[in-house]
Motif scaffolding. Structure first.
Motif, PDB file in Angstrom:
ATOM      1  N   LEU A   1       0.861  -1.180   0.000  1.00  0.00           N
ATOM      2  CA  LEU A   1       0.000   0.000   0.000  1.00  0.00           C
ATOM      3  C   LEU A   1       0.898   1.232   0.000  1.00  0.00           C
ATOM      4  CD1 LEU A   1      -2.929   1.208   0.356  1.00  0.00           C
ATOM      5  CD2 LEU A   1      -2.354   1.389   2.785  1.00  0.00           C
TER       6      LEU A   1
ATOM      7  N   LEU B   1       1.223   5.065   0.475  1.00  0.00           N
ATOM      8  CA  LEU B   1       0.453   6.070   1.215  1.00  0.00           C
ATOM      9  C   LEU B   1       1.187   7.406   1.247  1.00  0.00           C
ATOM     10  CD1 LEU B   1      -1.867   6.841   3.280  1.00  0.00           C
ATOM     11  CD2 LEU B   1      -0.301   6.030   5.063  1.00  0.00           C
TER      12      LEU B   1
ATOM     13  N   SER C   1       0.950  10.368  11.279  1.00  0.00           N
ATOM     14  CA  SER C   1       1.655   9.453  10.377  1.00  0.00           C
ATOM     15  C   SER C   1       2.022   8.154  11.084  1.00  0.00           C
ATOM     16  CB  SER C   1       2.915  10.123   9.820  1.00  0.00           C
ATOM     17  OG  SER C   1       3.832  10.442  10.857  1.00  0.00           O
TER      18      SER C   1
ATOM     19  N   THR D   1       0.179   4.657   9.953  1.00  0.00           N
ATOM     20  CA  THR D   1       0.985   3.602   9.329  1.00  0.00           C
ATOM     21  C   THR D   1       1.015   2.345  10.203  1.00  0.00           C
ATOM     22  OG1 THR D   1       3.003   4.606  10.261  1.00  0.00           O
ATOM     23  CG2 THR D   1       2.414   5.184   7.994  1.00  0.00           C
TER      24      THR D   1
ATOM     25  N   VAL E   1       3.275  -1.085   4.074  1.00  0.00           N
ATOM     26  CA  VAL E   1       2.977   0.323   3.796  1.00  0.00           C
ATOM     27  C   VAL E   1       4.253   1.063   3.406  1.00  0.00           C
ATOM     28  CG1 VAL E   1       1.911   2.430   4.668  1.00  0.00           C
ATOM     29  CG2 VAL E   1       1.134   0.195   5.523  1.00  0.00           C
TER      30      VAL E   1
ATOM     31  N   TRP F   1       5.271   4.635   2.802  1.00  0.00           N
ATOM     32  CA  TRP F   1       4.600   5.887   3.134  1.00  0.00           C
ATOM     33  C   TRP F   1       5.536   7.088   3.078  1.00  0.00           C
ATOM     34  CZ3 TRP F   1       5.977   8.798   7.512  1.00  0.00           C
ATOM     35  CH2 TRP F   1       6.847   8.167   8.393  1.00  0.00           C
TER      36      TRP F   1
ATOM     37  N   PHE G   1       0.609   6.687  -5.765  1.00  0.00           N
ATOM     38  CA  PHE G   1       0.137   6.395  -4.414  1.00  0.00           C
ATOM     39  C   PHE G   1      -1.251   5.770  -4.501  1.00  0.00           C
ATOM     40  CE2 PHE G   1       3.141   9.881  -3.713  1.00  0.00           C
ATOM     41  CZ  PHE G   1       3.932   9.337  -2.715  1.00  0.00           C
TER      42      PHE G   1
ATOM     43  N   ALA H   1      -3.290   5.573  -1.748  1.00  0.00           N
ATOM     44  CA  ALA H   1      -4.151   6.390  -0.884  1.00  0.00           C
ATOM     45  C   ALA H   1      -3.405   7.657  -0.491  1.00  0.00           C
ATOM     46  CB  ALA H   1      -4.558   5.610   0.364  1.00  0.00           C
TER      47      ALA H   1
ATOM     48  N   ILE I   1      -9.456   3.471   4.514  1.00  0.00           N
ATOM     49  CA  ILE I   1      -8.473   2.951   3.556  1.00  0.00           C
ATOM     50  C   ILE I   1      -8.598   1.445   3.447  1.00  0.00           C
ATOM     51  CG2 ILE I   1      -5.998   2.644   3.120  1.00  0.00           C
ATOM     52  CD1 ILE I   1      -5.581   5.404   4.460  1.00  0.00           C
TER      53      ILE I   1
END
Length: 247
Positions: free
Chosen positions: A48, A50, A71, A75, A84, A86, A111, A113, A232
């Motif tokens: 994912l 992010l 954050s 996460t 993730v 990110w 990205f 999301a 999400i």
């Protein structure tokens, strides 16, 4: 009528609001952005990607470390189901126009999301409604086209009219400004596929706020991150990224 009324209130209260605004700036302690990483990889499972962008709330002001901020909390919550990848791009004082500029400065990476937390500085700085809506359109278009964002989550503006750091009638007036921007944001999002508004999901209780009476505290960031992770996760579940048994 609403626009006329807001303009009349602004004009009539301007002298008092100016004095109170200066008093608040002198009195309120400027909290720093917390230390900690602003990019990384965490978790296991499907990948994912992010991105978190925004103002001081996105930057984690009110927390002692990014682990306790938005954050870190988000996460960690997502890491139970995803690997993730990110990135955090946020700065104290940023308005929507500043966030747009920051996003334009990022490499053109995709990205899955994107979380956008912005608006309080637009409310206190009295960003015009037309500029606010144009900014939302430009930012979301940039995220979808240049960054291939599948899901853009705009955080709801907080209830500024309940912020204990602000005296009356400044608190009431800025709360009204924030509510107008948030309502316009929600109306605009209703016609945007892959885009939604998500509330922070925590009570306006002093336990949830930083000691400046203006920013979220660690408990608020945890609740906010939980609400975002749920949205999400639900989106990725619909796309087939998660096993069906995951709630």
């Amino acid at each position: 009528m609403e626009r006329w009324l807001h303009g009349a209130l602004t004009l009539g209260l301007a002298p008092l609001l100016l004095v109170q605004g200066r008093w608040v700036r002198r009195r309120t302690q400027l909290l720093p952005e917390p230390p900690g990483p602003r990019a990384g990889v965490i978790g296991q499972g499907p990948v994912l990607r992010l991105l978190i962008v925004g103002d001081s709330s996105a930057a984690g002001v009110g927390a002692a470390h990014q682990d306790e901020a938005l954050s870190g909390r988000l996460t960690k919550a997502l890491a139970r189901d995803f690997t993730v990848h990110w990135r955090l791009q946020a700065c104290t004082g940023h308005k929507l126009a500043d966030v747009r500029a920051a996003v334009r400065g990022l490499p053109a990476e995709p990205f899955d999301a994107v979380v956008v937390a912005v608006g309080v500085n637009d409310a206190t700085g009295r960003t015009r409604m037309a500029h606010w809506l144009h900014g939302l359109q430009s930012l979301v278009t940039e995220l979808k086209q240049r960054h291939q964002a599948q899901q853009v989550i705009l955080s709801a503006l907080p209830p500024v009219h309940l912020f204990p750091a602000l005296p009356q009638p400044l608190r009431w007036y800025l709360g009204r400004c924030a509510t107008r921007l948030d309502q316009a944001q929600r109306r605009w999002v209703a016609g945007q596929p892959g885009c939604e508004v998500v509330g922070a999901g925590f009570p306006m209780d002093l336990r949830y706020m930083a000691h400046d009476g203006f920013h979220p505290g660690p408990l608020a960031y945890e609740a906010w991150a939980g609400a975002l992770a749920e949205r999400i996760r639900a989106r990725q579940n619909r796309l087939g990224s998660l096993p069906q048994h995951v709630e």
